[in-house]
Design an enzyme around this catalytic site. Structure first.
Site, PDB file in Angstrom:
ATOM      1  N   SER A 233      11.572  25.325 -18.041  1.00 14.38           N
ATOM      2  CA  SER A 233      11.851  24.743 -19.370  1.00 14.38           C
ATOM      3  C   SER A 233      10.619  24.772 -20.260  1.00 14.38           C
ATOM      4  O   SER A 233      10.711  25.063 -21.459  1.00 14.38           O
ATOM      5  CB  SER A 233      12.422  23.330 -19.241  1.00 14.38           C
ATOM      6  N   HIS A 263      16.191  24.112 -11.114  1.00 14.32           N
ATOM      7  CA  HIS A 263      15.224  23.362 -11.928  1.00 14.32           C
ATOM      8  C   HIS A 263      15.680  21.905 -12.060  1.00 14.32           C
ATOM      9  O   HIS A 263      15.323  21.073 -11.245  1.00 14.32           O
ATOM     10  CB  HIS A 263      15.082  24.069 -13.281  1.00 14.32           C
ATOM     11  N   HIS A 309       7.672  20.908  -1.528  1.00 10.54           N
ATOM     12  CA  HIS A 309       7.335  21.218  -2.923  1.00 10.54           C
ATOM     13  C   HIS A 309       6.584  22.541  -2.994  1.00 10.54           C
ATOM     14  O   HIS A 309       5.844  22.880  -2.067  1.00 10.54           O
ATOM     15  CB  HIS A 309       6.480  20.108  -3.539  1.00 10.54           C
ATOM     16  N   ARG A 318       5.371  10.356  -8.165  1.00 12.37           N
ATOM     17  CA  ARG A 318       6.549   9.900  -8.925  1.00 12.37           C
ATOM     18  C   ARG A 318       7.594   9.323  -7.973  1.00 12.37           C
ATOM     19  O   ARG A 318       8.322   8.397  -8.315  1.00 12.37           O
ATOM     20  CB  ARG A 318       7.116  11.061  -9.755  1.00 12.37           C
ATOM     21  N   ASP A 364      12.609  13.963  -6.619  1.00 13.23           N
ATOM     22  CA  ASP A 364      14.065  13.869  -6.579  1.00 13.23           C
ATOM     23  C   ASP A 364      14.597  13.073  -5.387  1.00 13.23           C
ATOM     24  O   ASP A 364      15.777  12.750  -5.329  1.00 13.23           O
ATOM     25  CB  ASP A 364      14.684  15.275  -6.554  1.00 13.23           C
TER      26      ASP A 364
HETATM   27  N1  CMX Z   1      13.679  21.223   4.597  1.00 12.68           N
HETATM   28  C1  CMX Z   1      13.702  22.276   5.439  1.00 12.68           C
HETATM   29  N2  CMX Z   1      12.947  23.374   5.296  1.00 12.68           N
HETATM   30  C2  CMX Z   1      12.102  23.389   4.260  1.00 12.68           C
HETATM   31  C3  CMX Z   1      11.990  22.308   3.365  1.00 12.68           C
HETATM   32  C4  CMX Z   1      12.828  21.206   3.563  1.00 12.68           C
HETATM   33  N3  CMX Z   1      12.832  20.168   2.711  1.00 12.68           N
HETATM   34  N4  CMX Z   1      11.068  22.615   2.423  1.00 12.68           N
HETATM   35  C5  CMX Z   1      10.609  23.847   2.737  1.00 12.68           C
HETATM   36  N5  CMX Z   1      11.243  24.308   3.837  1.00 12.68           N
HETATM   37  C6  CMX Z   1      11.123  25.628   4.429  1.00 12.68           C
HETATM   38  C7  CMX Z   1      11.484  26.678   3.411  1.00 12.68           C
HETATM   39  O1  CMX Z   1      12.896  26.826   3.305  1.00 12.68           O
HETATM   40  C8  CMX Z   1      10.784  27.886   3.950  1.00 12.68           C
HETATM   41  O2  CMX Z   1      11.583  28.386   5.014  1.00 12.68           O
HETATM   42  P1  CMX Z   1      11.565  29.955   5.430  1.00 12.68           P
HETATM   43  O3  CMX Z   1      10.185  30.212   5.897  1.00 12.68           O
HETATM   44  O4  CMX Z   1      12.612  30.032   6.462  1.00 12.68           O
HETATM   45  O5  CMX Z   1      11.919  30.702   4.163  1.00 12.68           O
HETATM   46  C9  CMX Z   1       9.523  27.292   4.513  1.00 12.68           C
HETATM   47  O6  CMX Z   1       9.791  25.905   4.730  1.00 12.68           O
HETATM   48  C10 CMX Z   1       8.326  27.414   3.605  1.00 12.68           C
HETATM   49  O7  CMX Z   1       8.631  26.853   2.345  1.00 12.68           O
HETATM   50  P2  CMX Z   1       7.503  26.191   1.435  1.00 12.68           P
HETATM   51  O8  CMX Z   1       6.509  27.268   1.101  1.00 12.68           O
HETATM   52  O9  CMX Z   1       6.994  24.959   2.078  1.00 12.68           O
HETATM   53  O10 CMX Z   1       8.311  25.716   0.165  1.00 12.68           O
HETATM   54  P3  CMX Z   1       8.748  26.601  -1.125  1.00 12.68           P
HETATM   55  O11 CMX Z   1       7.622  26.594  -2.109  1.00 12.68           O
HETATM   56  O12 CMX Z   1       9.274  27.913  -0.713  1.00 12.68           O
HETATM   57  O13 CMX Z   1       9.962  25.742  -1.664  1.00 12.68           O
HETATM   58  C11 CMX Z   1      11.142  23.774  -2.269  1.00 12.68           C
HETATM   59  C12 CMX Z   1       9.780  24.498  -2.273  1.00 12.68           C
HETATM   60  C13 CMX Z   1      11.035  22.490  -3.062  1.00 12.68           C
HETATM   61  C14 CMX Z   1      12.210  24.688  -2.945  1.00 12.68           C
HETATM   62  C15 CMX Z   1      11.525  23.482  -0.798  1.00 12.68           C
HETATM   63  O14 CMX Z   1      10.590  22.594  -0.242  1.00 12.68           O
HETATM   64  C16 CMX Z   1      12.922  22.918  -0.661  1.00 12.68           C
HETATM   65  O15 CMX Z   1      13.882  23.693  -0.570  1.00 12.68           O
HETATM   66  N6  CMX Z   1      13.067  21.564  -0.627  1.00 12.68           N
HETATM   67  C17 CMX Z   1      14.358  20.940  -0.574  1.00 12.68           C
HETATM   68  C18 CMX Z   1      15.037  20.966  -1.955  1.00 12.68           C
HETATM   69  C19 CMX Z   1      14.341  20.034  -2.951  1.00 12.68           C
HETATM   70  O16 CMX Z   1      13.936  18.932  -2.612  1.00 12.68           O
HETATM   71  N7  CMX Z   1      14.214  20.477  -4.212  1.00 12.68           N
HETATM   72  C20 CMX Z   1      13.596  19.643  -5.247  1.00 12.68           C
HETATM   73  C21 CMX Z   1      12.266  20.226  -5.728  1.00 12.68           C
HETATM   74  C22 CMX Z   1      11.664  19.290  -6.740  1.00 12.68           C
HETATM   75  C23 CMX Z   1      10.632  19.964  -7.639  1.00 12.68           C
HETATM   76  O17 CMX Z   1      10.453  21.198  -7.557  1.00 12.68           O
HETATM   77  O18 CMX Z   1      10.022  19.251  -8.452  1.00 12.68           O
END
Ligand code: CMX
Length: 430
Positions: A233, A263, A309, A318, A364
Protein backbone atom coordinates in the site's frame (compact mmCIF):
# COMPACT_ATOMS: atom_id res chain seq x y z
CA UNK A 1 -1.40 29.11 7.85
CA UNK A 2 -1.77 26.47 10.60
CA UNK A 3 1.06 25.54 12.95
CA UNK A 4 1.56 22.21 11.17
CA UNK A 5 1.94 23.93 7.79
CA UNK A 6 4.37 26.44 9.31
CA UNK A 7 6.57 23.76 10.86
CA UNK A 8 6.54 21.67 7.71
CA UNK A 9 7.51 24.65 5.63
CA UNK A 10 10.53 25.29 7.87
CA UNK A 11 11.52 21.60 7.86
CA UNK A 12 11.21 21.26 4.11
CA UNK A 13 13.55 24.10 3.29
CA UNK A 14 16.30 22.38 5.32
CA UNK A 15 15.52 18.89 3.95
CA UNK A 16 15.49 20.04 0.33
CA UNK A 17 18.95 21.45 0.73
CA UNK A 18 20.21 18.24 2.34
CA UNK A 19 18.82 16.14 -0.48
CA UNK A 20 20.21 18.39 -3.19
CA UNK A 21 23.62 18.15 -1.51
CA UNK A 22 23.40 14.36 -1.35
CA UNK A 23 22.55 14.10 -5.03
CA UNK A 24 25.15 16.65 -6.06
CA UNK A 25 28.04 15.30 -3.98
CA UNK A 26 27.27 11.57 -3.78
CA UNK A 27 24.83 10.95 -6.61
CA UNK A 28 26.86 8.09 -8.12
CA UNK A 29 27.58 6.23 -4.89
CA UNK A 30 26.19 2.66 -4.96
CA UNK A 31 23.97 1.89 -1.95
CA UNK A 32 22.38 -1.41 -2.97
CA UNK A 33 22.78 -4.22 -5.46
CA UNK A 34 20.11 -6.42 -7.01
CA UNK A 35 20.51 -10.16 -7.37
CA UNK A 36 18.64 -12.33 -9.85
CA UNK A 37 16.70 -13.78 -6.94
CA UNK A 38 15.61 -10.32 -5.80
CA UNK A 39 14.64 -9.19 -9.30
CA UNK A 40 12.51 -12.30 -9.66
CA UNK A 41 11.41 -12.31 -6.04
CA UNK A 42 9.39 -9.21 -5.31
CA UNK A 43 12.47 -6.95 -4.93
CA UNK A 44 12.77 -8.21 -1.35
CA UNK A 45 15.48 -6.33 0.52
CA UNK A 46 16.51 -4.05 -2.37
CA UNK A 47 17.29 -0.72 -0.71
CA UNK A 48 15.90 1.67 -3.30
CA UNK A 49 13.00 3.50 -1.67
CA UNK A 50 13.28 6.42 0.73
CA UNK A 51 10.82 6.73 3.60
CA UNK A 52 11.61 8.95 6.57
CA UNK A 53 8.36 8.53 8.50
CA UNK A 54 9.07 5.09 9.98
CA UNK A 55 11.28 2.04 9.81
CA UNK A 56 10.82 -1.61 10.83
CA UNK A 57 13.90 -2.93 12.66
CA UNK A 58 14.16 -6.77 12.80
CA UNK A 59 15.10 -6.73 16.50
CA UNK A 60 12.93 -3.81 17.63
CA UNK A 61 9.86 -3.61 15.43
CA UNK A 62 8.23 -0.43 14.26
CA UNK A 63 10.00 2.87 14.95
CA UNK A 64 7.99 5.99 14.13
CA UNK A 65 10.53 8.72 13.38
CA UNK A 66 12.85 8.03 16.35
CA UNK A 67 10.29 6.57 18.77
CA UNK A 68 9.62 2.85 19.25
CA UNK A 69 5.90 2.25 18.77
CA UNK A 70 5.48 1.04 22.37
CA UNK A 71 6.47 4.54 23.57
CA UNK A 72 3.58 6.01 21.58
CA UNK A 73 0.66 3.77 22.53
CA UNK A 74 -0.93 6.36 24.83
CA UNK A 75 -0.89 9.06 22.15
CA UNK A 76 -3.69 10.18 19.87
CA UNK A 77 -3.61 9.22 16.17
CA UNK A 78 -3.57 12.91 15.22
CA UNK A 79 -0.45 13.36 17.39
CA UNK A 80 1.21 10.56 15.42
CA UNK A 81 0.13 12.14 12.15
CA UNK A 82 1.92 15.32 13.20
CA UNK A 83 4.95 13.27 14.30
CA UNK A 84 5.08 11.39 11.00
CA UNK A 85 4.96 14.65 9.06
CA UNK A 86 7.35 16.74 11.11
CA UNK A 87 9.55 14.41 13.16
CA UNK A 88 8.26 15.87 16.45
CA UNK A 89 5.21 15.30 18.59
CA UNK A 90 3.00 18.39 18.72
CA UNK A 91 2.95 20.51 21.87
CA UNK A 92 -0.46 21.28 23.34
CA UNK A 93 -1.01 24.35 21.16
CA UNK A 94 0.00 22.57 17.95
CA UNK A 95 -2.22 19.60 18.79
CA UNK A 96 -5.24 21.82 19.44
CA UNK A 97 -4.53 23.68 16.22
CA UNK A 98 -4.36 20.43 14.22
CA UNK A 99 -7.56 19.15 15.83
CA UNK A 100 -9.27 22.44 14.88
CA UNK A 101 -7.97 22.11 11.33
CA UNK A 102 -9.33 18.58 11.08
CA UNK A 103 -12.70 19.50 12.56
CA UNK A 104 -13.14 22.35 10.09
CA UNK A 105 -12.64 19.92 7.20
CA UNK A 106 -14.63 16.93 8.42
CA UNK A 107 -17.86 17.45 6.50
CA UNK A 108 -18.17 14.70 3.91
CA UNK A 109 -19.60 15.90 0.56
CA UNK A 110 -23.15 14.58 0.15
CA UNK A 111 -22.30 12.87 -3.15
CA UNK A 112 -20.06 10.44 -1.20
CA UNK A 113 -23.08 9.14 0.72
CA UNK A 114 -25.05 8.85 -2.54
CA UNK A 115 -22.25 6.88 -4.18
CA UNK A 116 -21.97 4.52 -1.18
CA UNK A 117 -25.74 4.05 -1.14
CA UNK A 118 -25.72 3.24 -4.86
CA UNK A 119 -23.21 0.38 -4.50
CA UNK A 120 -24.63 -3.11 -4.38
CA UNK A 121 -25.64 -4.28 -0.91
CA UNK A 122 -22.97 -6.96 -0.90
CA UNK A 123 -20.08 -4.74 -2.04
CA UNK A 124 -16.90 -5.49 -0.11
CA UNK A 125 -16.31 -2.87 2.61
CA UNK A 126 -12.88 -2.18 1.09
CA UNK A 127 -14.51 -1.52 -2.30
CA UNK A 128 -16.74 0.97 -0.49
CA UNK A 129 -13.79 2.67 1.21
CA UNK A 130 -11.69 2.86 -1.93
CA UNK A 131 -14.65 4.19 -3.97
CA UNK A 132 -15.62 6.82 -1.39
CA UNK A 133 -12.05 8.12 -1.34
CA UNK A 134 -11.73 8.01 -5.13
CA UNK A 135 -14.85 10.06 -5.86
CA UNK A 136 -13.61 12.88 -3.61
CA UNK A 137 -10.97 13.54 -6.29
CA UNK A 138 -13.68 15.81 -7.70
CA UNK A 139 -12.86 18.37 -4.99
CA UNK A 140 -9.10 17.91 -4.84
CA UNK A 141 -7.50 21.27 -4.11
CA UNK A 142 -4.17 20.01 -5.42
CA UNK A 143 -5.71 18.91 -8.74
CA UNK A 144 -7.48 22.27 -9.10
CA UNK A 145 -4.42 24.36 -8.27
CA UNK A 146 -2.23 22.21 -10.51
CA UNK A 147 -4.53 22.88 -13.45
CA UNK A 148 -4.27 26.61 -12.76
CA UNK A 149 -0.46 26.36 -12.65
CA UNK A 150 1.54 26.43 -9.43
CA UNK A 151 5.29 26.16 -8.79
CA UNK A 152 6.59 22.69 -8.02
CA UNK A 153 7.94 23.95 -4.69
CA UNK A 154 4.33 24.67 -3.59
CA UNK A 155 2.77 21.34 -4.55
CA UNK A 156 3.03 20.04 -0.99
CA UNK A 157 0.88 22.88 0.38
CA UNK A 158 -2.13 21.70 -1.62
CA UNK A 159 -1.35 18.03 -1.18
CA UNK A 160 -1.35 18.67 2.57
CA UNK A 161 -4.70 20.45 2.25
CA UNK A 162 -6.16 17.37 0.53
CA UNK A 163 -4.49 15.12 3.10
CA UNK A 164 -6.08 17.02 5.98
CA UNK A 165 -9.48 16.79 4.31
CA UNK A 166 -9.09 13.09 3.78
CA UNK A 167 -7.88 12.38 7.33
CA UNK A 168 -10.72 14.52 8.71
CA UNK A 169 -13.38 12.67 6.72
CA UNK A 170 -12.21 9.07 7.00
CA UNK A 171 -13.82 8.33 10.40
CA UNK A 172 -17.31 9.31 9.20
CA UNK A 173 -16.89 7.42 5.94
CA UNK A 174 -15.46 4.25 7.53
CA UNK A 175 -18.08 4.31 10.29
CA UNK A 176 -20.88 4.70 7.74
CA UNK A 177 -19.51 1.78 5.73
CA UNK A 178 -19.84 -0.37 8.85
CA UNK A 179 -23.40 0.73 9.58
CA UNK A 180 -24.61 0.64 6.01
CA UNK A 181 -22.96 -2.58 4.89
CA UNK A 182 -23.90 -4.58 7.99
CA UNK A 183 -27.38 -3.13 8.56
CA UNK A 184 -26.46 -1.42 11.81
CA UNK A 185 -28.94 1.42 11.33
CA UNK A 186 -28.87 5.05 10.24
CA UNK A 187 -25.71 7.09 9.87
CA UNK A 188 -24.58 8.58 13.18
CA UNK A 189 -23.51 12.20 12.90
CA UNK A 190 -20.18 13.44 14.17
CA UNK A 191 -19.86 14.83 17.70
CA UNK A 192 -17.65 17.92 17.45
CA UNK A 193 -16.67 17.63 21.11
CA UNK A 194 -14.88 14.32 20.56
CA UNK A 195 -11.34 13.69 19.36
CA UNK A 196 -10.73 12.03 15.98
CA UNK A 197 -10.61 8.41 17.22
CA UNK A 198 -13.32 8.83 19.87
CA UNK A 199 -15.58 10.28 17.23
CA UNK A 200 -14.80 7.38 14.89
CA UNK A 201 -15.80 4.88 17.61
CA UNK A 202 -18.89 6.94 18.42
CA UNK A 203 -20.05 7.03 14.78
CA UNK A 204 -19.70 3.24 14.50
CA UNK A 205 -22.38 2.98 17.16
CA UNK A 206 -21.02 -0.12 18.90
CA UNK A 207 -22.85 -1.28 22.03
CA UNK A 208 -20.18 -0.67 24.68
CA UNK A 209 -21.33 -1.00 28.28
CA UNK A 210 -17.71 -0.99 29.54
CA UNK A 211 -17.01 2.30 27.77
CA UNK A 212 -13.64 1.10 26.45
CA UNK A 213 -14.32 0.59 22.74
CA UNK A 214 -13.09 4.09 21.87
CA UNK A 215 -9.79 3.24 23.60
CA UNK A 216 -9.42 0.18 21.37
CA UNK A 217 -10.11 2.20 18.23
CA UNK A 218 -7.59 4.84 19.33
CA UNK A 219 -4.97 2.12 19.95
CA UNK A 220 -5.80 0.34 16.69
CA UNK A 221 -5.39 3.61 14.75
CA UNK A 222 -2.05 4.31 16.44
CA UNK A 223 -0.61 0.82 15.93
CA UNK A 224 -1.44 0.50 12.21
CA UNK A 225 -0.58 4.03 11.18
CA UNK A 226 2.65 3.43 9.24
CA UNK A 227 5.05 0.61 8.37
CA UNK A 228 7.86 2.16 6.31
CA UNK A 229 7.69 2.60 2.53
CA UNK A 230 8.10 -0.71 0.73
CA UNK A 231 4.91 -2.59 1.61
CA UNK A 232 2.31 -2.82 -1.13
CA UNK A 233 0.00 0.00 0.00
CA UNK A 234 2.81 2.44 0.83
CA UNK A 235 4.66 1.76 -2.37
CA UNK A 236 1.45 2.01 -4.42
CA UNK A 237 0.60 5.37 -2.88
CA UNK A 238 4.12 6.63 -3.50
CA UNK A 239 4.15 5.46 -7.11
CA UNK A 240 0.70 6.79 -8.03
CA UNK A 241 1.41 10.07 -6.24
CA UNK A 242 4.69 10.44 -8.12
CA UNK A 243 2.64 10.86 -11.33
CA UNK A 244 1.11 13.89 -9.52
CA UNK A 245 -2.17 12.06 -9.18
CA UNK A 246 -3.81 13.79 -6.22
CA UNK A 247 -4.05 12.27 -2.71
CA UNK A 248 -7.56 10.91 -3.33
CA UNK A 249 -6.37 8.93 -6.36
CA UNK A 250 -3.22 7.83 -4.54
CA UNK A 251 -4.89 6.67 -1.33
CA UNK A 252 -7.72 4.95 -3.18
CA UNK A 253 -5.09 2.99 -5.14
CA UNK A 254 -3.26 2.15 -1.91
CA UNK A 255 -6.49 0.85 -0.36
CA UNK A 256 -6.90 -1.49 -3.33
CA UNK A 257 -3.47 -2.91 -2.55
CA UNK A 258 -4.31 -3.21 1.13
CA UNK A 259 -7.36 -5.27 0.15
CA UNK A 260 -5.18 -8.20 -0.91
CA UNK A 261 -5.06 -11.38 1.18
CA UNK A 262 -1.26 -11.14 1.42
CA UNK A 263 -1.43 -7.64 2.87
CA UNK A 264 -4.40 -6.26 4.81
CA UNK A 265 -6.53 -9.37 5.12
CA UNK A 266 -4.19 -11.53 7.26
CA UNK A 267 -5.86 -10.50 10.54
CA UNK A 268 -9.06 -12.25 9.44
CA UNK A 269 -7.18 -15.54 8.99
CA UNK A 270 -5.72 -15.29 12.49
CA UNK A 271 -9.10 -14.78 14.07
CA UNK A 272 -10.59 -17.62 12.01
CA UNK A 273 -7.83 -19.89 13.35
CA UNK A 274 -8.57 -18.89 16.97
CA UNK A 275 -12.32 -19.37 16.46
CA UNK A 276 -11.72 -22.78 14.90
CA UNK A 277 -9.93 -23.79 18.12
CA UNK A 278 -12.84 -22.51 20.20
CA UNK A 279 -15.27 -24.49 18.05
CA UNK A 280 -13.22 -27.70 17.95
CA UNK A 281 -12.86 -27.88 21.74
CA UNK A 282 -16.24 -26.35 22.58
CA UNK A 283 -14.47 -23.69 24.66
CA UNK A 284 -10.97 -22.80 25.80
CA UNK A 285 -8.74 -25.89 25.45
CA UNK A 286 -6.06 -26.97 27.90
CA UNK A 287 -2.43 -26.17 27.18
CA UNK A 288 -1.67 -29.73 26.10
CA UNK A 289 -4.70 -29.79 23.77
CA UNK A 290 -3.51 -26.59 22.11
CA UNK A 291 0.01 -28.01 21.72
CA UNK A 292 -1.41 -31.12 20.00
CA UNK A 293 -3.63 -28.99 17.79
CA UNK A 294 -0.68 -26.78 16.76
CA UNK A 295 1.40 -29.83 15.81
CA UNK A 296 -1.55 -31.27 13.83
CA UNK A 297 -1.78 -27.95 11.98
CA UNK A 298 1.94 -27.89 11.20
CA UNK A 299 2.12 -31.57 10.27
CA UNK A 300 -0.70 -31.09 7.78
CA UNK A 301 1.49 -28.52 6.03
CA UNK A 302 -0.37 -25.42 7.21
CA UNK A 303 1.07 -22.35 8.88
CA UNK A 304 0.11 -21.02 12.30
CA UNK A 305 -1.58 -17.71 11.47
CA UNK A 306 -0.36 -14.72 13.45
CA UNK A 307 3.15 -16.09 13.90
CA UNK A 308 6.28 -15.36 11.90
CA UNK A 309 7.30 -12.28 9.96
CA UNK A 310 9.22 -11.38 6.83
CA UNK A 311 11.34 -8.78 8.65
CA UNK A 312 10.80 -9.00 12.43
CA UNK A 313 12.81 -11.40 14.57
CA UNK A 314 11.16 -10.58 17.92
CA UNK A 315 7.59 -10.44 19.22
CA UNK A 316 5.92 -7.62 17.32
CA UNK A 317 5.61 -4.75 19.83
CA UNK A 318 2.18 -4.02 18.35
CA UNK A 319 1.07 -7.50 19.46
CA UNK A 320 2.36 -6.67 22.96
CA UNK A 321 0.32 -3.45 22.97
CA UNK A 322 -2.87 -5.25 21.88
CA UNK A 323 -2.29 -8.03 24.41
CA UNK A 324 -1.79 -5.51 27.21
CA UNK A 325 -5.07 -3.90 26.19
CA UNK A 326 -6.83 -7.29 26.25
CA UNK A 327 -5.42 -8.13 29.67
CA UNK A 328 -7.03 -4.92 30.96
CA UNK A 329 -10.27 -4.90 28.99
CA UNK A 330 -11.30 -8.53 28.51
CA UNK A 331 -9.04 -11.00 30.40
CA UNK A 332 -11.91 -13.49 30.79
CA UNK A 333 -13.06 -13.47 27.17
CA UNK A 334 -12.67 -17.02 25.77
CA UNK A 335 -11.31 -15.86 22.41
CA UNK A 336 -8.75 -13.65 24.12
CA UNK A 337 -7.80 -16.52 26.45
CA UNK A 338 -6.99 -18.67 23.41
CA UNK A 339 -4.84 -15.84 22.00
CA UNK A 340 -2.93 -15.91 25.29
CA UNK A 341 -2.58 -19.69 25.29
CA UNK A 342 -1.21 -19.57 21.76
CA UNK A 343 1.28 -16.89 22.83
CA UNK A 344 2.41 -19.17 25.65
CA UNK A 345 2.85 -22.28 23.51
CA UNK A 346 3.42 -21.49 19.82
CA UNK A 347 6.89 -19.88 19.92
CA UNK A 348 8.44 -23.02 21.46
CA UNK A 349 6.58 -25.25 19.01
CA UNK A 350 7.76 -23.21 16.03
CA UNK A 351 11.31 -23.27 17.35
CA UNK A 352 11.15 -27.05 17.60
CA UNK A 353 9.52 -27.23 14.15
CA UNK A 354 12.57 -25.38 12.90
CA UNK A 355 11.25 -23.73 9.75
CA UNK A 356 10.01 -20.24 10.63
CA UNK A 357 12.85 -17.74 10.98
CA UNK A 358 10.73 -15.89 13.51
CA UNK A 359 8.64 -17.98 15.93
CA UNK A 360 7.07 -14.92 17.60
CA UNK A 361 3.61 -13.40 17.16
CA UNK A 362 2.98 -10.57 14.71
CA UNK A 363 0.42 -7.75 14.98
CA UNK A 364 -2.38 -9.86 13.56
CA UNK A 365 -2.21 -12.52 16.29
CA UNK A 366 -4.36 -10.53 18.68
CA UNK A 367 -6.09 -7.55 17.02
CA UNK A 368 -9.04 -9.50 15.57
CA UNK A 369 -9.84 -11.11 18.93
CA UNK A 370 -10.27 -7.69 20.51
CA UNK A 371 -12.56 -6.41 17.76
CA UNK A 372 -14.53 -9.64 18.10
CA UNK A 373 -14.89 -9.06 21.83
CA UNK A 374 -16.61 -5.73 21.14
CA UNK A 375 -19.08 -7.41 18.82
CA UNK A 376 -17.48 -6.53 15.49
CA UNK A 377 -17.85 -9.98 14.04
CA UNK A 378 -17.94 -8.99 10.40
CA UNK A 379 -14.38 -9.98 9.46
CA UNK A 380 -14.60 -8.23 6.10
CA UNK A 381 -14.69 -4.92 7.92
CA UNK A 382 -11.36 -5.33 9.73
CA UNK A 383 -9.28 -4.17 6.77
CA UNK A 384 -11.31 -0.93 6.64
CA UNK A 385 -10.06 -0.13 10.16
CA UNK A 386 -6.53 -0.97 9.06
CA UNK A 387 -6.99 1.27 6.01
CA UNK A 388 -8.44 4.19 7.98
CA UNK A 389 -5.34 4.17 10.13
CA UNK A 390 -2.78 3.45 7.42
CA UNK A 391 -4.15 6.27 5.25
CA UNK A 392 -2.63 8.72 7.74
CA UNK A 393 0.85 7.26 7.40
CA UNK A 394 0.59 7.12 3.63
CA UNK A 395 -0.65 10.70 3.42
CA UNK A 396 2.26 11.85 5.57
CA UNK A 397 4.63 10.03 3.21
CA UNK A 398 2.90 11.61 0.20
CA UNK A 399 3.07 15.17 1.55
CA UNK A 400 6.79 14.70 2.23
CA UNK A 401 7.38 13.26 -1.25
CA UNK A 402 5.85 16.34 -2.84
CA UNK A 403 7.58 18.59 -0.32
CA UNK A 404 10.90 17.11 -1.37
CA UNK A 405 9.89 17.48 -5.02
CA UNK A 406 10.56 13.82 -5.79
CA UNK A 407 10.32 12.92 -9.49
CA UNK A 408 7.96 10.44 -11.10
CA UNK A 409 8.91 6.81 -10.34
CA UNK A 410 10.33 4.99 -13.34
CA UNK A 411 12.52 2.00 -12.54
CA UNK A 412 13.91 0.16 -15.55
CA UNK A 413 12.30 -3.17 -16.33
CA UNK A 414 14.27 -5.85 -18.13
CA UNK A 415 13.31 -8.97 -20.06
CA UNK A 416 13.87 -12.47 -18.69
CA UNK A 417 16.08 -13.13 -21.71
CA UNK A 418 18.31 -10.24 -20.61
CA UNK A 419 18.82 -11.92 -17.24
CA UNK A 420 19.49 -15.26 -18.93
CA UNK A 421 22.16 -13.63 -21.09
CA UNK A 422 23.88 -12.06 -18.09
CA UNK A 423 23.84 -15.37 -16.26
CA UNK A 424 25.24 -17.19 -19.32
CA UNK A 425 27.91 -14.67 -20.32
CA UNK A 426 28.62 -12.89 -17.03
CA UNK A 427 28.49 -9.69 -19.05
CA UNK A 428 25.80 -7.12 -18.36
CA UNK A 429 26.38 -5.39 -21.68
CA UNK A 430 26.42 -8.45 -23.88
N1 CMX B 1 3.77 -21.42 10.82
C1 CMX B 1 4.37 -22.43 10.15
N2 CMX B 1 5.40 -22.26 9.31
C2 CMX B 1 5.87 -21.02 9.17
C3 CMX B 1 5.32 -19.93 9.87
C4 CMX B 1 4.23 -20.17 10.71
N3 CMX B 1 3.61 -19.17 11.36
N4 CMX B 1 5.99 -18.80 9.52
C5 CMX B 1 6.94 -19.19 8.64
N5 CMX B 1 6.85 -20.52 8.42
C6 CMX B 1 7.60 -21.31 7.47
C7 CMX B 1 7.38 -20.77 6.08
O1 CMX B 1 6.15 -21.24 5.53
C8 CMX B 1 8.60 -21.27 5.36
O2 CMX B 1 8.37 -22.64 5.05
P1 CMX B 1 9.07 -23.36 3.78
O3 CMX B 1 10.52 -23.32 4.08
O4 CMX B 1 8.46 -24.70 3.79
O5 CMX B 1 8.68 -22.52 2.58
C9 CMX B 1 9.66 -21.16 6.42
O6 CMX B 1 8.97 -21.14 7.67
C10 CMX B 1 10.51 -19.93 6.32
O7 CMX B 1 9.68 -18.78 6.32
P2 CMX B 1 10.19 -17.39 6.90
O8 CMX B 1 11.37 -16.96 6.08
O9 CMX B 1 10.37 -17.50 8.37
O10 CMX B 1 8.94 -16.44 6.69
P3 CMX B 1 8.52 -15.65 5.34
O11 CMX B 1 9.24 -14.34 5.31
O12 CMX B 1 8.65 -16.52 4.15
O13 CMX B 1 6.98 -15.43 5.61
C11 CMX B 1 5.04 -14.88 6.86
C12 CMX B 1 6.51 -14.53 6.57
C13 CMX B 1 4.44 -13.83 7.78
C14 CMX B 1 4.24 -14.88 5.52
C15 CMX B 1 5.00 -16.28 7.52
O14 CMX B 1 5.66 -16.23 8.76
C16 CMX B 1 3.59 -16.80 7.71
O15 CMX B 1 3.05 -17.42 6.78
N6 CMX B 1 2.98 -16.58 8.90
C17 CMX B 1 1.62 -16.97 9.14
C18 CMX B 1 0.64 -15.99 8.47
C19 CMX B 1 0.64 -14.62 9.16
O16 CMX B 1 0.69 -14.52 10.37
N7 CMX B 1 0.56 -13.54 8.36
C20 CMX B 1 0.52 -12.19 8.93
C21 CMX B 1 1.78 -11.39 8.59
C22 CMX B 1 1.69 -10.04 9.25
C23 CMX B 1 2.60 -9.00 8.62
O17 CMX B 1 3.23 -9.28 7.58
O18 CMX B 1 2.66 -7.88 9.15
Amino acid sequence: MGLLQKKLSENLSVLRKEINDLIEKHGDRVISNVTVKQALGGMRGVESLICDTSIVEPDKGLIIRDSPILDLVDRLPEELFYLLLTGDLPDKEALLDLQRELRSREEVPSYVWSVLDALSGDAHPMTMLSTAILVMHRDSVFAMEYRKGIPKSDYWIYVLEDALRLVARIPAIAAYIYRKRFNRGERIHSDPEKTWADNFAFMMGIHDPQGTFADLIRLYMVLHIDHEGGNVSAHTCHCVGSALSDPFYSISAAMNGLSGPLHGLANQECLRFVLSILKKFGGVPTESQIVDFAWETLNSGKVIPGYGHAVLRVTDPRFIAFRNFGLRACPNDDVFKIVNLLYKTIPDILKEHGRAKNPWPNVDAGSGALLYHYGIREFEYYTVLFGASRAMGLLAQLVLSRGLMEPIERPKSVRTVWIKEIVATGNKNS
